[in-house]
Design a protein around this motif. Structure first.
Motif, PDB file in Angstrom:
ATOM      1  N   GLU A  85     137.821  35.134  79.658  1.00 23.53           N
ATOM      2  CA  GLU A  85     137.433  33.895  78.997  1.00 23.53           C
ATOM      3  C   GLU A  85     136.016  33.477  79.411  1.00 23.53           C
ATOM      4  OE1 GLU A  85     140.430  34.615  79.994  1.00 23.53           O
ATOM      5  OE2 GLU A  85     141.765  34.063  78.344  1.00 23.53           O
ATOM      6  N   MET A  86     135.700  33.684  80.702  1.00 16.14           N
ATOM      7  CA  MET A  86     134.366  33.279  81.164  1.00 16.14           C
ATOM      8  C   MET A  86     133.283  34.183  80.627  1.00 16.14           C
ATOM      9  SD  MET A  86     135.545  32.151  84.830  1.00 16.14           S
ATOM     10  CE  MET A  86     137.262  31.890  84.588  1.00 16.14           C
ATOM     11  N   VAL A  87     133.620  35.468  80.529  1.00 14.78           N
ATOM     12  CA  VAL A  87     132.699  36.407  79.899  1.00 14.78           C
ATOM     13  C   VAL A  87     132.382  35.904  78.490  1.00 14.78           C
ATOM     14  CG1 VAL A  87     132.613  38.729  78.868  1.00 14.78           C
ATOM     15  CG2 VAL A  87     133.391  38.439  81.225  1.00 14.78           C
ATOM     16  N   GLN A  88     133.425  35.543  77.759  1.00 13.55           N
ATOM     17  CA  GLN A  88     133.231  35.139  76.370  1.00 13.55           C
ATOM     18  C   GLN A  88     132.433  33.834  76.238  1.00 13.55           C
ATOM     19  OE1 GLN A  88     136.674  34.128  73.950  1.00 13.55           O
ATOM     20  NE2 GLN A  88     135.713  35.020  72.144  1.00 13.55           N
ATOM     21  N   TRP A  89     132.768  32.834  77.047  1.00 15.37           N
ATOM     22  CA  TRP A  89     132.033  31.569  76.944  1.00 15.37           C
ATOM     23  C   TRP A  89     130.570  31.740  77.326  1.00 15.37           C
ATOM     24  CZ3 TRP A  89     133.110  27.514  74.196  1.00 15.37           C
ATOM     25  CH2 TRP A  89     134.438  27.201  73.896  1.00 15.37           C
ATOM     26  N   ALA A  90     130.317  32.550  78.357  1.00 19.63           N
ATOM     27  CA  ALA A  90     128.920  32.785  78.742  1.00 19.63           C
ATOM     28  C   ALA A  90     128.159  33.390  77.569  1.00 19.63           C
ATOM     29  CB  ALA A  90     128.863  33.721  79.955  1.00 19.63           C
ATOM     30  N   ASP A  91     128.802  34.318  76.866  1.00 16.36           N
ATOM     31  CA  ASP A  91     128.121  34.998  75.768  1.00 16.36           C
ATOM     32  C   ASP A  91     127.974  34.089  74.546  1.00 16.36           C
ATOM     33  OD1 ASP A  91     128.084  37.076  77.513  1.00 16.36           O
ATOM     34  OD2 ASP A  91     129.574  38.310  76.474  1.00 16.36           O
ATOM     35  N   GLY A 309     141.536  42.782  77.165  1.00 10.66           N
ATOM     36  CA  GLY A 309     140.423  42.222  77.933  1.00 10.66           C
ATOM     37  C   GLY A 309     139.119  42.951  77.625  1.00 10.66           C
ATOM     38  N   PRO A 310     138.023  42.476  78.224  1.00 11.08           N
ATOM     39  CA  PRO A 310     136.724  43.118  78.005  1.00 11.08           C
ATOM     40  C   PRO A 310     136.541  44.455  78.737  1.00 11.08           C
ATOM     41  CG  PRO A 310     136.470  40.852  78.791  1.00 11.08           C
ATOM     42  CD  PRO A 310     137.901  41.229  78.965  1.00 11.08           C
TER      43      PRO A 310
END
Ligand code: U2F
Length: 562
Positions: A85-91, A309-310
């Protein structure tokens, strides 16, 4: 005002705030990917030429990181908890910023209220006040907070909201009355949004919009270097939490006969008992070091969890083969705790369906782990296979920018709803029967409403076999289901042109309509536009399905849709 691409992300890092481990993780990521974003912006600017890009004021409210919603993620960032989720929000933040929009970021209720102009000390504002944002990106937690604190404005402005929703929300679960009547139970509430306002992590539910994230990209030199430097017998296990390894001794045993097994499992002081002694455990690694490990490895192996997941995309981008288990029967909200209460009926046929269906061999091997011989044979075959690093375009920075640009420019949920679904007295639909008489296509001389998006010319419509969902029926023809096109099909005319023998036609609320029921020769039209749904099937019905083409490597966009 037009938006201007930005290539320097340092101001964004300030906007992101500080303090929490989750924010620290996100900022490190954004900083590391800065150059990659800047290059992508340059390329997209060139590609778009003088295409219009309106400048928007955007609020990003990350609900799951607020104390008010419990923020269970931040304390687990360094302990093997979810990072996807944090990967996605950062992007998402990086993409919106690079595209040149005005950006505010909030991770607490207080900040949210002050940005929305809710008077201090007031729980909620009963009056509608002007909203200083064209768009709000949030999640289910944030949505709840906005509903509580925006008063009447919430109803008025909810069409400006986009909900980042990893696993997606199907129309039948979104429509309050219908879901309640028909038992589409969820833990997340019923919001009556346009289903395209929900944005997913992978392009699995065409009823929603595919948001995605990015993976680190390699240039040609790096790709060559990696290919030369691979240890053909090195495997990395997918799973940073010890619980994921539980009960996997058998597979680990077989794997270790052929390969050196590495892990990145979080531990406090001692090796977790779930991780066998022959495994070289590096502990939870910072993201760049995890990438380095993947560059050396030949195989990245999943044991069934986490779902979607990523990390597998990162592994494949770094030249690994991803080996994962097939789920038979498939996992879903009916039979698996993880999906229970989630607003989707989707059946998941492997740990990472995107890897299986959109990437596949030689990069992705999906096998039955209950069959030890099949499992062992796959490992041996993989060791002999040469693969190049691969990253689908939609997961590159340019691909993500292109997609979000298209959404921002074209998705419009605030306009008064278009013409009501035509119903039995529909004017002539703009379709003709294709020459081979199997489906409908757009009539050459039919006009399209200006501004309509996606472009209706890409539409092809089929009557699906009984029991087949539109999602699958379209894939069968190499196309994707496009819910925005349902209204064109929702009339007697479409059935007539397809030569479906309707004895009678009725209009009802049902997420499977428009459809044809064989036994009674009855045709059914959709009464409620919010219930148009690509997902869903019943052996009782042949569903009438709107499909469209898509750009190679960018399934969210039709070929003429940029
Ligand atoms: C998914 O969340 P996860 O965090 O479990 O997803 P992963 O695929 O493990 O990857 C998240 C990131 O963790 C990083 C790696 C990925 O970008 O680079 N990482 C790391 O920094 N250090 C390491 O040692 C190992 C990995 C999914 F994304 C969520 O939406 C779901 O909620 C969750 C449960 O299904 O799975």
């Amino acid at each position: 005002v037009q938006a201007v691409f930005r290539s320097n992300l340092s101001h964004l890092l300030e906007l992101m705030g500080s303090g929490k481990e989750s924010l620290i993780f996100m900022k490190k990521r954004t900083k590391r990917l800065s150059a990659q974003w800047a290059l992508a912006a340059q390329r997209l600017a060139q590609k778009l030429g003088d295409t219009r890009r309106d400048h928007k004021q955007i609020l990003v409210h990350i609900g799951f990181l607020t104390e008010e919603s419990g923020d269970v993620f931040s304390p687990r960032v360094l302990k093997g908890g979810p990072l996807g989720e944090m990967v996605q929000w950062a992007d998402i933040l990086a993409a919106l910023y690079v595209l040149g929009h005005g950006l505010r970021v909030t991770v607490s209720l207080k900040e949210l209220q002050s940005n929305l102009g809710v008077p201090p000390g007031r729980g909620s504002c009963p009056l509608t006040m002007p909203l200083p944002f064209d768009l709000i990106y949030t999640d289910y937690h944030g949505l709840q907070q906005m509903k509580q604190h925006m008063g009447l404005s919430f109803k008025k402005y909810r069409c400006r909201i986009r909900v980042i929703d990893t696993f997606g929300t199907e129309p039948a679960y979104n429509h309050e009355e219908y879901a309640t009547l028909h038992g589409y139970r969820t833990n997340w509430g019923y919001w009556n949004l346009n289903p395209k306002q929900f944005m997913t992590m992978f392009p699995h539910t065409p009823d929603n919009s595919f948001m995605g994230f990015v993976s680190e990209e390699l240039n040609e030199t790096e790709k060559q270097l990696i290919k030369g430097g691979k240890a053909s017998n090195m495997a990395v296990v997918y799973g940073k939490e010890a619980s994921i390894w539980k009960g996997k001794e058998k597979f680990l045993g077989i794997l270790s006969k052929y390969m050196e097994v590495h892990g990145t499992v979080y531990y406090e002081s001692q090796r977790p008992p779930e991780v066998p002694a022959f495994v070289k455990n590096h502990g939870l690694l910072p993201q760049p070091e995890f990438q380095q490990l993947l560059r050396k490895a030949k195989l990245f192996i999943g044991f069934g969890f986490p779902y979607e997941g990523p990390a597998p995309l990162e592994a494949i981008a770094n030249g690994c083969v991803f080996l994962q288990s097939r789920f038979s029967p498939p996992h879903s909200s009916l039979n698996h705790e993880f999906f229970r209460g989630k607003p989707t009926s989707r059946e998941v046929f492997s740990q990472h369906p995107y890897a299986e269906n959109f990437i596949g061999k030689p990069h992705v091997w999906t096998v039955d782990y209950n069959n030890s011989e099949e499992f062992e044979a796959a490992i041996k075959a993989i060791m002999r296979t040469q693969v190049d690093p691969y990253l689908p375009y939609e997961y590159t920075c340019e691909g993500m920018l292109e997609r979000i640009h298209a959404y921002i420019q074209h998705q419009e949920f605030c306009a008064a709803p278009g013409p009501a679904p035509p119903g039995a007295h529909a004017p002539q639909s703009p379709f003709v029967l294709a020459p081979n008489a199997t489906h409908l296509e757009w009539a050459r001389n039919a006009s399209v409403a200006p501004g309509a998006w996606p472009l209706a010319h890409s539409l092809r419509a089929w009557l699906a076999a009984p029991g087949r969902a539109c999602t699958d029926a379209c894939l069968d023809h190499g196309l994707v289901c496009e819910p925005a096109f349902f209204p064109f099909l929702n009339g007697r005319d479409a059935f007539l042109k397809l030569q479906v023998p309707c004895d009678s036609t009725e209009s009802e609320m049902n997420h499977l309509y428009p459809a044809f029921a064989q036994p009674g020769q009855e045709c059914y039209l959709q009464k409620e536009p919010l219930l148009f749904s690509c997902a869903g099937s019943s052996t009782k019905y042949h569903r009438l399905c709107p499909c469209r083409d898509f750009r190679k490597g960018q399934v969210a966009l039709c070929q003429g849709c940029l």
